[in-house]
Motif scaffolding. Structure first.
Motif, PDB file in Angstrom:
ATOM      1  N   PHE A 403       0.097  11.981   9.488  1.00  0.00           N
ATOM      2  CA  PHE A 403       1.205  11.697   8.576  1.00  0.00           C
ATOM      3  C   PHE A 403       1.763  10.301   8.829  1.00  0.00           C
ATOM      4  O   PHE A 403       1.970   9.509   7.906  1.00  0.00           O
ATOM      5  CB  PHE A 403       2.296  12.755   8.763  1.00  0.00           C
ATOM      6  CG  PHE A 403       3.416  12.650   7.771  1.00  0.00           C
ATOM      7  CD1 PHE A 403       3.356  13.329   6.555  1.00  0.00           C
ATOM      8  CD2 PHE A 403       4.527  11.851   8.042  1.00  0.00           C
ATOM      9  CE1 PHE A 403       4.394  13.226   5.633  1.00  0.00           C
ATOM     10  CE2 PHE A 403       5.557  11.734   7.117  1.00  0.00           C
ATOM     11  CZ  PHE A 403       5.487  12.426   5.916  1.00  0.00           C
ATOM     12  N   LEU A 404       1.975   9.985  10.112  1.00  0.00           N
ATOM     13  CA  LEU A 404       2.514   8.669  10.448  1.00  0.00           C
ATOM     14  C   LEU A 404       1.522   7.566  10.070  1.00  0.00           C
ATOM     15  O   LEU A 404       1.919   6.526   9.519  1.00  0.00           O
ATOM     16  CB  LEU A 404       2.859   8.583  11.945  1.00  0.00           C
ATOM     17  CG  LEU A 404       3.350   7.205  12.425  1.00  0.00           C
ATOM     18  CD1 LEU A 404       4.612   6.773  11.677  1.00  0.00           C
ATOM     19  CD2 LEU A 404       3.600   7.200  13.933  1.00  0.00           C
ATOM     20  N   ALA A 405       0.238   7.796  10.348  1.00  0.00           N
ATOM     21  CA  ALA A 405      -0.774   6.783  10.021  1.00  0.00           C
ATOM     22  C   ALA A 405      -0.759   6.491   8.512  1.00  0.00           C
ATOM     23  O   ALA A 405      -0.768   5.325   8.093  1.00  0.00           O
ATOM     24  CB  ALA A 405      -2.158   7.260  10.462  1.00  0.00           C
ATOM     25  N   ARG A 406      -0.718   7.550   7.716  1.00  0.00           N
ATOM     26  CA  ARG A 406      -0.668   7.352   6.248  1.00  0.00           C
ATOM     27  C   ARG A 406       0.586   6.588   5.843  1.00  0.00           C
ATOM     28  O   ARG A 406       0.543   5.643   5.061  1.00  0.00           O
ATOM     29  CB  ARG A 406      -0.705   8.707   5.538  1.00  0.00           C
ATOM     30  CG  ARG A 406      -2.095   9.334   5.456  1.00  0.00           C
ATOM     31  CD  ARG A 406      -2.150  10.460   4.402  1.00  0.00           C
ATOM     32  NE  ARG A 406      -1.158  11.501   4.651  1.00  0.00           N
ATOM     33  CZ  ARG A 406      -1.344  12.565   5.472  1.00  0.00           C
ATOM     34  NH1 ARG A 406      -2.493  12.704   6.128  1.00  0.00           N
ATOM     35  NH2 ARG A 406      -0.402  13.459   5.631  1.00  0.00           N
ATOM     36  N   ALA A 407       1.724   7.013   6.402  1.00  0.00           N
ATOM     37  CA  ALA A 407       2.988   6.370   6.022  1.00  0.00           C
ATOM     38  C   ALA A 407       2.984   4.888   6.398  1.00  0.00           C
ATOM     39  O   ALA A 407       3.437   4.039   5.626  1.00  0.00           O
ATOM     40  CB  ALA A 407       4.154   7.100   6.695  1.00  0.00           C
ATOM     41  N   LEU A 408       2.456   4.576   7.575  1.00  0.00           N
ATOM     42  CA  LEU A 408       2.417   3.171   7.999  1.00  0.00           C
ATOM     43  C   LEU A 408       1.508   2.363   7.089  1.00  0.00           C
ATOM     44  O   LEU A 408       1.826   1.231   6.706  1.00  0.00           O
ATOM     45  CB  LEU A 408       1.942   3.064   9.455  1.00  0.00           C
ATOM     46  CG  LEU A 408       2.876   3.585  10.544  1.00  0.00           C
ATOM     47  CD1 LEU A 408       2.205   3.510  11.914  1.00  0.00           C
ATOM     48  CD2 LEU A 408       4.204   2.809  10.561  1.00  0.00           C
ATOM     49  N   ARG A 409       0.360   2.954   6.726  1.00  0.00           N
ATOM     50  CA  ARG A 409      -0.575   2.224   5.852  1.00  0.00           C
ATOM     51  C   ARG A 409       0.047   2.003   4.481  1.00  0.00           C
ATOM     52  O   ARG A 409      -0.145   0.969   3.854  1.00  0.00           O
ATOM     53  CB  ARG A 409      -1.883   3.011   5.711  1.00  0.00           C
ATOM     54  CG  ARG A 409      -2.701   3.021   6.993  1.00  0.00           C
ATOM     55  CD  ARG A 409      -4.212   3.042   6.770  1.00  0.00           C
ATOM     56  NE  ARG A 409      -4.870   2.905   8.080  1.00  0.00           N
ATOM     57  CZ  ARG A 409      -5.131   3.942   8.888  1.00  0.00           C
ATOM     58  NH1 ARG A 409      -4.851   5.177   8.506  1.00  0.00           N
ATOM     59  NH2 ARG A 409      -5.682   3.745  10.068  1.00  0.00           N
ATOM     60  N   ARG A 410       0.800   2.999   4.027  1.00  0.00           N
ATOM     61  CA  ARG A 410       1.406   2.904   2.703  1.00  0.00           C
ATOM     62  C   ARG A 410       2.558   1.903   2.701  1.00  0.00           C
ATOM     63  O   ARG A 410       2.665   1.054   1.826  1.00  0.00           O
ATOM     64  CB  ARG A 410       1.907   4.288   2.297  1.00  0.00           C
ATOM     65  CG  ARG A 410       2.217   4.467   0.824  1.00  0.00           C
ATOM     66  CD  ARG A 410       2.539   5.928   0.533  1.00  0.00           C
ATOM     67  NE  ARG A 410       3.624   6.391   1.380  1.00  0.00           N
ATOM     68  CZ  ARG A 410       3.566   7.456   2.189  1.00  0.00           C
ATOM     69  NH1 ARG A 410       2.473   8.193   2.257  1.00  0.00           N
ATOM     70  NH2 ARG A 410       4.598   7.790   2.926  1.00  0.00           N
ATOM     71  N   GLU A 411       3.409   1.987   3.710  1.00  0.00           N
ATOM     72  CA  GLU A 411       4.667   1.243   3.680  1.00  0.00           C
ATOM     73  C   GLU A 411       4.601  -0.121   4.365  1.00  0.00           C
ATOM     74  O   GLU A 411       5.407  -0.992   4.069  1.00  0.00           O
ATOM     75  CB  GLU A 411       5.777   2.044   4.386  1.00  0.00           C
ATOM     76  CG  GLU A 411       5.975   3.456   3.877  1.00  0.00           C
ATOM     77  CD  GLU A 411       6.736   3.479   2.560  1.00  0.00           C
ATOM     78  OE1 GLU A 411       7.427   2.478   2.273  1.00  0.00           O
ATOM     79  OE2 GLU A 411       6.617   4.468   1.823  1.00  0.00           O
ATOM     80  N   LEU A 412       3.699  -0.255   5.328  1.00  0.00           N
ATOM     81  CA  LEU A 412       3.805  -1.439   6.189  1.00  0.00           C
ATOM     82  C   LEU A 412       2.471  -2.146   6.404  1.00  0.00           C
ATOM     83  O   LEU A 412       2.283  -2.852   7.404  1.00  0.00           O
ATOM     84  CB  LEU A 412       4.409  -1.038   7.547  1.00  0.00           C
ATOM     85  CG  LEU A 412       5.920  -0.777   7.503  1.00  0.00           C
ATOM     86  CD1 LEU A 412       6.371   0.100   8.645  1.00  0.00           C
ATOM     87  CD2 LEU A 412       6.672  -2.120   7.527  1.00  0.00           C
ATOM     88  N   ALA A 413       1.548  -1.955   5.457  1.00  0.00           N
ATOM     89  CA  ALA A 413       0.215  -2.556   5.618  1.00  0.00           C
ATOM     90  C   ALA A 413       0.300  -4.083   5.739  1.00  0.00           C
ATOM     91  O   ALA A 413      -0.538  -4.712   6.386  1.00  0.00           O
ATOM     92  CB  ALA A 413      -0.666  -2.170   4.441  1.00  0.00           C
TER      93      ALA A 413
END
Lengths: 490, 490
Positions: A403-413
């Motif tokens: 979940f965190l990995a997805r969120a980071l990729r989505r929000e902070l790539a």
């Protein structure tokens, strides 16, 4: 001959704050007068009736105070003619005590000199308010608290005679057996209970090994990004530390080999499973090279396998200890992550002569562990409760990692990149060029988000463009919120 | 290219004893072959079907083993053409492992050198069968086990979030407050919770103080008859020990004063309340002289008040710490006697800069104590349960002391003499001229009676005509039997 009792009242008033019973405050007031030299050896104390009337207390209270003074030798044994300050106290000098404040609790002076202590501030960072993205604790909401309470109760009720008495400093035999069985079954260690020393958490394991192994001036190699409390324990025992770089394959064993050509080392401290803090797994080639290097040069490999269970992709990698044929590995584990950090149980597996030394040192440190707790946790391991809890936690943490990995990729790539770790409880991220992680962390504080940046783990304390984001203790809602705040703080 | 699988079976058989799951034993057997150099980088492993048939195991078991090998980097990532030993392992050497026995568990060699460890035999005497007249434990049958279990459960259930997480190494604030209140109320110490460091028993208190205070070569004065585990802890931290004689008035402070004229000392370790092992109470005059000497010479007085509660005649004598105005006393107490030895809780009260140092050292030793236990015991103290238990135990022990004293006077007046101690859990007896206590103790063993003689407590280890007879753990029937056996062994 008796002194005006009004002289006493001052001290009795002073002692009113102490929470002591009244008779004790009276006897203490009298002792203070003796120590100040205002009541001298051979002098008579006021009669108990007189003092009781003046102080407006029950006479029995005064009698109790006088009994105490006699029992401690401040006054002569009781005589019909009254109570007298003991003549044996002739050497009393009007004490330096007079300097001490007589109202309120004086600031305690220090009557001897003291070495500089380790810096506690450096060990325990100040608590900063906000979401603790920097933590290294599992989710306490998942901890098997009731199971532990039940097991503790059973241990106390069924085993009171043994667990409440003195026991062996190597650890309760039942816990050693349960740990040996677990290590043989899941980590490839050919252990029986004699191969295990139980400790109070992995920190005690590190401290014990340092005590047994290190002499002042010994060199210990450590990971350049690593675990500071271990470093400080080594230093406390006189070690000189030399850092070894780490990369995505864990500690650079090639660099360690080069280092050992220049300097003989006594030990290397390494976290091969999920390198702390980067979460990298030590490669197979480096594992073999490390064991071989240690064998040839006769140094100890202190392997800290602090979160063995939390491996999500494939099976956990077996510890170095499982492949150690030369007796160089000192294997350290903990139940802090599998159960909870507050459960202070760790262990060491090592060659037996080292274990004997650790056991003797443990006796000198605190005689033995808490055998009620050790027995209780042995039961949880035997019944499989601890393992079930660990499996459940692993499933949940894996979901949180993803979940965190997805969120980071989505929000902070745009701002950071990372490789999803195969295990551990945190994602180690690298900031994009131009992004200053320490400034980012400082801004995050104003958004009530606490982040740990690489410099806190760096041997040289210098900035590096990395952060460690801990996902285990947060549910998805909390993770989303943490990432939102991280975004806002950018 | 694949090797005859029969080669494997040997190692798989070896591992059968390890308790490891089958797939793990298979992967370990393969790893062993790689390490021995019999399977080389680039070589192909047998197909999973073939190996499963040969080993007569389920094919999934072999697949699990292969998955593990790949996960750890021993083999190349899966390819359609088969499973190959990783080429990254090119530096593998036919290891020294070949020397290790391949049947049964090899005796682990030791791959590094080790300092001589403290002698555990000296610390923990071998358990000898029989009535333990030599013990220094309270009666565990009286321990408040159910109260403790209930309090532990409440702490875990109500306070899980705090007690199961990391906490402060100084100790749980609630226990520190409860201890401070108890010490203020019953021992005349003007303490608040900040003045207390919680430890894991009094041994950790002694070790922590040694760590914080001592440098190699420092001199610590100790009682000539005394507590060996403390001596060994001091020595472990580099101290040189000098003994001070004791008599019926406790440590001979006059002799200590003379000693300090010849040698500067860093600390004195003393048991003023019931001197260990003689049970003598330090006289009031010596108390004052000791504090004054310490103040003038700036050394620390380490006061071990290990059994404060068990005082029968008159009230307990107040600790030295209660009269310390110069900040020289380091006061050590324990809950081992009030609750049970298995409850690993002790504490230190001292000037605050020393407490800060102790707290930092404690972090390095084991990070923190067991805060669930600390919270639970705080509740027992607040509710008065611990104190009630101590009062009940004191009544019972006083009866046992008197019973033993009578029995000894009746049965053994010809062989020994003693002064009935005002407190403690043992009677210190002196043998009549011509009676050899060590021979007596040796004969007692054949009657299944274990006695402690003076030489075990003597700094110089030489015989003295005394024995310490512990009455607390025996009821009257057991005491009668112990005295009968003692008589028979004479």
């Amino acid at each position: 001959m008796s002194r005006p009792v009004s002289d006493w009242s001052l001290d009795l008033t002073v002692a009113a704050d102490s929470g002591a019973p009244l008779f004790r405050r009276i006897s203490q007031g009298i002792i203070a007068e003796i120590r100040r030299g205002r009541l001298r050896p051979g002098e008579r104390l006021p009669g108990s009736r007189t003092l009781a009337t003046t102080l407006q207390v029950n006479r029995n209270t005064v009698l109790a105070a006088y009994e105490e003074l006699a029992g401690e030798g401040w006054t002569e044994p009781a005589r019909a003619s009254g109570t007298f300050v003991s003549r044996a106290l002739a050497q009393v000098r009007p004490a330096a005590a007079r300097r001490a404040s007589r109202r309120g609790r004086p600031a305690t002076p220090m009557g001897f000199d003291l070495e500089r202590a380790p810096d506690l501030e450096q060990l325990i960072p100040a608590h900063l308010p906000g979401l603790q993205f920097s933590g290294s604790v599992p989710d306490l909401r998942l901890a098997p608290a009731s199971e532990l309470a039940r097991a503790f109760r059973r241990a106390l009720v069924k085993q009171a005679r043994t667990v409440l008495s003195y026991g062996h400093p190597q650890g309760h035999p039942r816990l050693r057996a349960a740990l040996a069985h677990m290590l043989a079954g899941s980590r490839g260690l050919a252990t029986v209970s004699e191969d295990v020393v139980v400790t109070s958490g992995s920190q005690m394991a590190i401290d014990l090994v340092s005590r047994a192994l290190l002499r002042p001036g010994d060199v210990v190699a450590v990971e350049q990004l690593g675990y500071r409390p271990a470093w400080l324990a080594f230093r406390q025992h006189g070690a000189r530390l030399l850092p070894v770089p780490v990369d995505t394959g864990g500690m650079q064993v090639e660099a360690l080999a080069a280092l050992t050509e220049r300097t003989a080392i006594r030990a290397v401290y390494v976290t091969p499973h999920h390198q702390y803090p980067t979460t990298a797994t030590l490669t197979a080639a480096r594992r073999i090279a490390l064991l071989e290097l240690a064998r040839r040069q006769r140094f100890a490999v202190i392997e800290d396998d602090y979160d063995h269970e939390f491996h999500y992709d494939g099976r956990p990698v077996l510890p170095l200890a499982s492949a150690d044929r030369a007796g160089v590995v000192v294997y350290i584990g903990t139940l802090a992550k599998i159960l909870a950090p507050g459960v202070r149980l760790g262990y060491v597996v090592a060659p037996r002569s080292l274990l004997a030394s650790l056991t003797a040192h443990r006796f000198l440190i605190d005689r033995q562990g808490d055998h009620t707790l050790e027995y209780a946790v042995a039961e949880l391991l035997e019944a499989g409760d601890a393992q079930r809890h660990a499996r459940r936690a692993r499933r949940i943490y894996q979901g949180r990692r993803d979940f965190l990995a997805r969120a980071l990729r989505r929000e902070l790539a745009d701002a950071l990149s990372f490789t999803t770790p195969a295990g551990g409880i945190a994602i180690w991220v690298t900031a994009a060029p131009g992004v200053d992680v320490d400034r980012w962390a400082a801004r995050a504080l104003t958004h009530e988000l606490v982040i740990a940046t690489a410099r806190g783990y760096a041997f040289d304390g210098r900035p590096q463009p990395h952060m460690r984001l801990s996902f285990a203790a947060f549910n998805e809602e909390e993770l989303s919120e943490a990432v939102r705040r991280l975004r806002r703080a950018l």
